[in-house]
Design a protein around this motif. Structure first.
Motif, PDB file in Angstrom:
ATOM      1  N   ILE A  73      -8.219 -28.231  28.106  1.00 36.55           N
ATOM      2  CA  ILE A  73      -7.656 -27.192  27.231  1.00 36.55           C
ATOM      3  C   ILE A  73      -8.349 -25.852  27.486  1.00 36.55           C
ATOM      4  O   ILE A  73      -7.717 -24.801  27.542  1.00 36.55           O
ATOM      5  CB  ILE A  73      -7.809 -27.598  25.748  1.00 36.55           C
ATOM      6  CG1 ILE A  73      -6.999 -28.863  25.472  1.00 36.55           C
ATOM      7  CG2 ILE A  73      -7.348 -26.478  24.825  1.00 36.55           C
ATOM      8  CD1 ILE A  73      -7.135 -29.415  24.066  1.00 36.55           C
ATOM      9  N   LYS A  74      -9.638 -25.920  27.728  1.00 34.54           N
ATOM     10  CA  LYS A  74     -10.395 -24.684  27.953  1.00 34.54           C
ATOM     11  C   LYS A  74      -9.905 -23.970  29.222  1.00 34.54           C
ATOM     12  O   LYS A  74      -9.846 -22.744  29.279  1.00 34.54           O
ATOM     13  CB  LYS A  74     -11.871 -25.051  28.108  1.00 34.54           C
ATOM     14  CG  LYS A  74     -12.803 -23.885  27.910  1.00 34.54           C
ATOM     15  CD  LYS A  74     -14.223 -24.398  27.864  1.00 34.54           C
ATOM     16  CE  LYS A  74     -15.155 -23.212  27.695  1.00 34.54           C
ATOM     17  NZ  LYS A  74     -16.465 -23.557  27.299  1.00 34.54           N
ATOM     18  N   ASN A  75      -9.531 -24.781  30.244  1.00 37.49           N
ATOM     19  CA  ASN A  75      -9.104 -24.173  31.504  1.00 37.49           C
ATOM     20  C   ASN A  75      -7.631 -23.806  31.545  1.00 37.49           C
ATOM     21  O   ASN A  75      -7.195 -23.072  32.423  1.00 37.49           O
ATOM     22  CB  ASN A  75      -9.449 -25.095  32.670  1.00 37.49           C
ATOM     23  CG  ASN A  75     -10.950 -25.116  32.879  1.00 37.49           C
ATOM     24  OD1 ASN A  75     -11.580 -24.057  32.963  1.00 37.49           O
ATOM     25  ND2 ASN A  75     -11.548 -26.299  32.878  1.00 37.49           N
ATOM     26  N   ASN A 135     -13.008 -29.902  20.051  1.00 42.98           N
ATOM     27  CA  ASN A 135     -13.275 -28.617  19.403  1.00 42.98           C
ATOM     28  C   ASN A 135     -14.562 -27.989  19.928  1.00 42.98           C
ATOM     29  O   ASN A 135     -14.635 -26.779  20.169  1.00 42.98           O
ATOM     30  CB  ASN A 135     -13.379 -28.867  17.886  1.00 42.98           C
ATOM     31  CG  ASN A 135     -13.315 -27.579  17.099  1.00 42.98           C
ATOM     32  OD1 ASN A 135     -12.964 -26.542  17.646  1.00 42.98           O
ATOM     33  ND2 ASN A 135     -13.680 -27.639  15.840  1.00 42.98           N
ATOM     34  N   ILE A 144     -14.233 -26.745  23.642  1.00 42.63           N
ATOM     35  CA  ILE A 144     -13.412 -25.539  23.752  1.00 42.63           C
ATOM     36  C   ILE A 144     -14.247 -24.299  23.405  1.00 42.63           C
ATOM     37  O   ILE A 144     -14.162 -23.271  24.050  1.00 42.63           O
ATOM     38  CB  ILE A 144     -12.202 -25.604  22.778  1.00 42.63           C
ATOM     39  CG1 ILE A 144     -11.255 -26.708  23.196  1.00 42.63           C
ATOM     40  CG2 ILE A 144     -11.460 -24.278  22.758  1.00 42.63           C
ATOM     41  CD1 ILE A 144     -10.104 -26.899  22.244  1.00 42.63           C
ATOM     42  N   SER A 145     -15.063 -24.442  22.372  1.00 40.76           N
ATOM     43  CA  SER A 145     -15.723 -23.233  21.882  1.00 40.76           C
ATOM     44  C   SER A 145     -17.176 -23.123  22.327  1.00 40.76           C
ATOM     45  O   SER A 145     -17.906 -22.305  21.831  1.00 40.76           O
ATOM     46  CB  SER A 145     -15.635 -23.204  20.363  1.00 40.76           C
ATOM     47  OG  SER A 145     -15.867 -24.491  19.855  1.00 40.76           O
ATOM     48  N   PRO A 150      -5.631 -22.376  28.803  1.00 42.52           N
ATOM     49  CA  PRO A 150      -5.479 -21.942  27.409  1.00 42.52           C
ATOM     50  C   PRO A 150      -4.043 -21.570  27.045  1.00 42.52           C
ATOM     51  O   PRO A 150      -3.718 -21.497  25.859  1.00 42.52           O
ATOM     52  CB  PRO A 150      -6.392 -20.718  27.315  1.00 42.52           C
ATOM     53  CG  PRO A 150      -6.634 -20.279  28.703  1.00 42.52           C
ATOM     54  CD  PRO A 150      -6.383 -21.415  29.618  1.00 42.52           C
ATOM     55  N   ASP A 151      -3.153 -21.347  28.071  1.00 39.74           N
ATOM     56  CA  ASP A 151      -1.799 -20.882  27.721  1.00 39.74           C
ATOM     57  C   ASP A 151      -0.811 -22.007  27.466  1.00 39.74           C
ATOM     58  O   ASP A 151       0.296 -21.768  26.999  1.00 39.74           O
ATOM     59  CB  ASP A 151      -1.259 -19.993  28.852  1.00 39.74           C
ATOM     60  CG  ASP A 151      -2.146 -18.771  28.983  1.00 39.74           C
ATOM     61  OD1 ASP A 151      -2.748 -18.379  27.951  1.00 39.74           O
ATOM     62  OD2 ASP A 151      -2.268 -18.237  30.107  1.00 39.74           O
ATOM     63  N   SER A 152      -1.194 -23.242  27.808  1.00 39.57           N
ATOM     64  CA  SER A 152      -0.228 -24.333  27.637  1.00 39.57           C
ATOM     65  C   SER A 152       0.014 -24.622  26.155  1.00 39.57           C
ATOM     66  O   SER A 152      -0.915 -24.869  25.381  1.00 39.57           O
ATOM     67  CB  SER A 152      -0.754 -25.584  28.345  1.00 39.57           C
ATOM     68  OG  SER A 152      -0.209 -26.717  27.737  1.00 39.57           O
ATOM     69  N   SER A 186      -4.834 -29.536  20.758  1.00 40.54           N
ATOM     70  CA  SER A 186      -6.102 -28.995  20.269  1.00 40.54           C
ATOM     71  C   SER A 186      -6.078 -28.857  18.746  1.00 40.54           C
ATOM     72  O   SER A 186      -7.020 -29.252  18.056  1.00 40.54           O
ATOM     73  CB  SER A 186      -6.333 -27.646  20.964  1.00 40.54           C
ATOM     74  OG  SER A 186      -7.043 -26.779  20.155  1.00 40.54           O
ATOM     75  N   GLN A 242      -2.144 -26.682  23.311  1.00 40.30           N
ATOM     76  CA  GLN A 242      -2.536 -25.988  22.085  1.00 40.30           C
ATOM     77  C   GLN A 242      -2.287 -26.875  20.860  1.00 40.30           C
ATOM     78  O   GLN A 242      -3.111 -26.960  19.955  1.00 40.30           O
ATOM     79  CB  GLN A 242      -1.722 -24.681  21.973  1.00 40.30           C
ATOM     80  CG  GLN A 242      -2.391 -23.625  21.096  1.00 40.30           C
ATOM     81  CD  GLN A 242      -3.872 -23.455  21.424  1.00 40.30           C
ATOM     82  OE1 GLN A 242      -4.229 -23.209  22.567  1.00 40.30           O
ATOM     83  NE2 GLN A 242      -4.741 -23.639  20.439  1.00 40.30           N
TER      84      GLN A 242
END
Ligand code: ASP
Length: 406
Positions: free
Chosen positions: A22-24, A207, A210-211, A26-28, A35, A32
Motif C-alpha cells: 500500500i505504501k508503494n 497501519n 504505511i505511516s 498509494p493511488d490504488s 487500508s 486504499q
C-alpha cells in the motif's frame, strides 16, 4: 490463545507485506479500501482489549487472592515463601529496568500513529508531591475507578475483597462462587478476543508500516535480544547463585534435577501445565518435603513469575522509547510495582503476560496499539520467560525446604 498464536505470526507477516504494498502504490483505490478496513479492524481489536481489561484485572485479582485460602501451613513457610517471591521478583524487575535504561532500544524512533493518553503527558511532579498523590490515589470510590479505568485504586480494592474472602465464614461462600464464575466468564471473553487477534494484528501492522519508516524492525530485534539476555542472566546467574548460597546445590545439579520441568516449561509456555512435573522434580529429584512443595509450587505457578515481570517492565520501557516518552523517576517507580503486580495477576498459561501487558501500558498512559508489535514476537519470548518462571518456583521450593529443615 493457543490457537490464535499459530496464526499471529502469519498475520503479522501479511500485515507488513500489505503495508509495504500500500505504501508503494498509494493511488490504488482498492488498496486504499483495504487500508481503511485494516485500520478499522485494528481499532476494534484494541477497543475490545480495553473493554475487557478492567473487569479482567478486577476479577482475576479477587479470585487469585481469595484462592490463597486460609492455609494451615506454619507461619514460617508462609512468610518465607512470600519473602522469596517478592525478593526475587524485585531483583528481576530491577535488572530489567537497569538494562533497558542502559541500552535504550527504540530511542529516536517516533511512532506517530500511536496516541499517548493524558496520564503520560501529565506534568512531572516533585518526588514528595508524587508520593503524596500516589498514596492518596490508591483509594477511590471503586465504581468511579471501574468506570474511569483507573487501575491502581481498582487493584487495591480487589485485594481488599480477595483478602476478606479468605475468611472462614460460610456466609461468604456464595460470594466466592460468584467471583469464581465471573472470572471464568471474563476469561471466555478474553479467549474470544484473542480469536480475532490475528486480524487485529494484521490491521495494526498495515497501519504502522504505511505511516512509519522501517527502522523500527531492527529496534525490535535489539529489544528481543535484551529481553532474552536479561532472562538468561536471571536464570543462569542469579537464581543458581541464590540456590548455591542457601543449599550448596550447584547449577549443574539444578539442571540435572530440574530439566524435565524446564524443558516442559519451554515447550508448553505454561507454568500451570508444567506444575505436576515441577512437583515431581522437586519431591523426587531434590527430596523437598510434600508440605513445602505442595504449598510453594502451586502458588508459585500462578503468582511467582520473574520472567514475566522482567518482560513487562522491559516492554513498557521499550514502548515508551518508541513514542519518544522519557519516563520520569516517579513514572519508573510506578512501572516497577505495576510490572510486579501484572506478573502476579497473569495466570500460568501461554501469552497470559500479554493480556496483563495491556494493564501496564494503560497505567502508564502508553498506547495499547503497541500490542500490535509485541504480540507477534510473544511466542518466542514466552518460552524463555516461562522457563525462568518455573525455575524460580523450583528454586524457591528448595530454598524454603532448606530453611524449614534447619
Ligand atoms: N506463559 C507464562 C507462564 O505460564 C505467563 C506469561 O508470561 O505469559 O508462566
Amino acid at each position: 490463545m493457543k490457537n490464535a498464536n499459530k496464526y499471529i505470526l502469519l498475520a503479522a507477516l501479511a500485515g507488513i507485506i500489505m503495508g509495504l504494498v500500500i505504501k508503494n502504490l498509494p493511488d490504488s483505490l482498492i488498496l486504499q479500501y483495504i487500508s481503511d478496513i485494516s485500520i478499522l479492524v485494528g481499532k476494534i481489536f484494541i477497543t475490545a482489549l480495553k473493554m475487557i481489561l478492567v473487569p479482567l484485572v478486577f476479577f482475576s485479582i479477587v479470585n487469585g487472592i481469595s484462592n490463597l485460602a486460609s492455609s494451615n501451613k506454619a507461619g514460617t513457610i508462609w512468610r518465607s515463601t512470600l519473602l522469596y517471591f517478592a525478593g526475587t521478583m524485585f531483583f528481576a524487575v530491577f535488572i530489567a529496568m537497569l538494562a533497558m535504561n542502559y541500552f535504550k532500544p527504540g530511542v529516536g524512533i517516533s511512532i506517530d500513529v500511536w496516541q499517548l493518553n493524558e496520564v503520560a503527558t501529565a506534568d512531572v511532579l516533585s518526588l514528595k508531591d508524587f508520593i503524596y498523590q500516589f498514596i492518596l490515589g490508591l483509594f477511590e470510590n471503586p465504581f468511579a475507578s471501574l468506570s474511569d479505568g483507573k487501575i491502581l485504586p481498582l487493584i487495591v480494592f480487589s485485594i481488599l475483597i480477595g483478602v476478606t474472602l479468605n475468611e472462614k465464614n460460610k456466609a461468604l461462600n456464595s460470594a466466592r462462587d460468584f467471583f469464581r464464575s465471573f472470572y471464568e466468564i471474563i476469561f471466555k471473553i478474553v479467549n474470544w478476543i484473542m480469536f480475532i487477534a490475528p486480524f487485529g494484528i494484521f490491521g495494526l501492522l498495515v497501519n504502522m508500516v504505511i505511516s512509519q519508516n522501517l527502522t523500527i524492525f531492527s529496534q525490535l530485534g535489539i529489544f528481543m535480544m535484551i529481553v532474552i539476555g536479561i532472562i538468561l542472566f536471571h536464570g543462569i546467574i542469579f537464581l543458581p547463585t541464590l540456590l548455591f548460597l542457601f543449599n550448596r546445590i550447584n547449577i549443574y545439579s539444578l539442571w540435572k534435577g530440574g530439566r524435565i520441568s524446564f524443558i516442559s516449561a519451554f515447550a508448553t509456555s505454561s507454568s500451570s501445565a508444567t506444575l505436576p512435573i515441577t512437583l515431581k522434580a522437586s519431591q523426587d529429584n531434590f527430596g523437598v518435603s510434600k508440605d513445602v512443595s505442595n504449598f510453594v509450587l502451586p502458588i508459585g505457578a500462578t503468582m511467582n513469575m520473574d520472567g514475566t515481570a522482567m518482560y513487562e517492565a522491559a516492554a513498557a520501557l521499550f514502548i515508551a522509547n518508541l513514542v519518544g516518552l522519557d519516563l520520569s523517576l516517579s513514572q519508573q517507580f510506578i512501572l516497577f510495582f505495576i510490572a510486579m503486580i501484572a506478573s502476579i495477576g497473569a495466570p500460568g498459561i501461554p501469552s497470559a503476560g500479554m493480556v496483563t501487558m495491556a494493564m501496564v501500558l494503560q497505567v502508564l498512559g502508553l498506547p495499547l496499539e503497541a500490542l500490535g508489535i509485541l504480540i507477534p514476537m510473544d511466542r518466542l519470548l514466552d518460552t524463555f520467560r516461562t522457563t525462568v518462571n518455573v525455575e524460580g518456583d523450583l528454586v524457591g521450593s528448595l530454598i524454603i525446604d532448606k530453611l524449614i529443615k534447619t
